[in-house]
Scaffold this motif. Structure first.
Motif, PDB file in Angstrom:
ATOM      1  N   LYS A 106       0.844  -1.204   0.000  1.00  0.00           N
ATOM      2  CA  LYS A 106       0.000   0.000   0.000  1.00  0.00           C
ATOM      3  C   LYS A 106       0.874   1.248   0.000  1.00  0.00           C
ATOM      4  N   GLU A 119      -3.423   5.241   0.827  1.00  0.00           N
ATOM      5  CA  GLU A 119      -3.558   3.797   1.015  1.00  0.00           C
ATOM      6  C   GLU A 119      -4.110   3.093  -0.219  1.00  0.00           C
ATOM      7  N   VAL A 176       3.124   2.992   2.649  1.00  0.00           N
ATOM      8  CA  VAL A 176       2.342   2.753   3.882  1.00  0.00           C
ATOM      9  C   VAL A 176       2.705   1.384   4.441  1.00  0.00           C
TER      10      VAL A 176
END
Ligand SMILES: O=C[C@H](O)[C@@H](O)[C@H](O)CC(=O)O
Length: 272
Positions: free
Chosen positions: A63, A75, A104
């Motif tokens: 992500k 995200e 992420v």
């Protein structure tokens, strides 16, 4: 080793940012298509200023957050492995813009580039926006996710598609080419293949060849390899027991995917 085959590398360009592949007009025979495969460690950031090129940022695995400094997409990304066989998210960024990607989670992204003069809006290409095709029959069945097809007007010259081919099947088959700027019969699109294998130790055979055989390269392609297709037919054969994944980037003078099947093998399509 064929000059069309590129093995993965690892060049750390910033803390937690490793460039695995970089294909440019300076280091390849391609003039329209360029690409990077980049691994991002958790929390790592990658920033790029685009000139007269457009870019499709594909969240291959993991992500990421993506911004073009006006819009931010948080995200994005849908899978830990491409072999989950579900579409993923991508972001289209046009020429003369700057983008930044932040991991992420640990992530692998593919940056797909092609020429662009007329700046278009930045666009999130959601996984659910991918059109899905089940192509072929007998032993040339494959699953296709169209990420940025020529039917999508979001880009000026870029085409991006990913293909999954099961054990013992062929794809990009019967052999086809798109190396003549001769519409309505055929378009000229250069192409790159980024390959992954499941299990990882597998390989596929890919042949890149022209009608006059002035180019005729058959390669054993392994997990993480890139194959360049400047011209010619480019079929892929997958051994029994393995699954193949590849992501294609295409671009040329006109953004139309009009391919020409090799006449000697077109009968394959006529089988009932
Ligand atoms: O020209 C496009 C590429 O060769 C692949 O995307 C190919 O079309 C995939 C397939 O149809 O098997």
């Amino acid at each position: 080793m064929s000059k069309l085959l590129r093995k993965p590398n690892q060049v750390e360009v910033a803390p937690g940012v490793k460039v695995i592949h970089e294909v440019t007009s300076e280091n390849s025979p391609l003039e329209y298509v360029a690409m990077k495969v980049v691994d991002l460690a958790l929390g790592a950031s990658y920033r790029e200023e685009l000139g007269k090129v457009e870019c499709c940022i594909v969240a291959l695995t993991g992500k990421i957050n993506v911004t073009d400094q006006q819009e931010t997409f948080d995200e994005i990304g849908t899978r830990e492995s491409v072999f989950e066989k579900k579409p993923t998210d991508s972001v289209y960024v046009s020429n003369d813009r700057t983008f930044a990607v932040e991991a992420v989670t640990e992530a692998r992204i593919i940056l797909c580039y092609s020429p662009s003069e007329k700046q278009l809006p930045t666009r999130l290409i959601k996984a659910e926006d991918n059109s899905i095709e089940h192509r072929g029959k007998y032993n040339n069945k494959r699953l296709v996710h169209n990420i940025l097809p020529d039917s999508d007007p979001s880009a000026n010259s870029l085409l991006v598609v990913e293909v999954f081919t099961e054990s013992g099947n062929w794809s990009s088959y019967p052999p086809h080419k798109h190396d003549q700027d001769n519409l309505p019969h055929e378009s000229f699109l250069e192409e790159t293949y980024y390959h992954e294998m499941n299990p990882r130790q597998g390989f596929v055979f890919q042949r890149v060849y022209t009608d006059d055989r002035s180019l005729d390269e058959t390669m054993a392609v392994e997990n993480g390899d890139v194959v360049l297709v400047p011209v010619g037919y480019h079929p892929v054969a997958v051994p029994d027991g393995y699954e193949s994944y590849y992501l294609n980037i295409m671009a040329g003078p006109k953004r139309i995917w009009k391919f020409h099947n090799e006449p000697a093998h077109e009968w394959i399509l006529e089988r009932k």
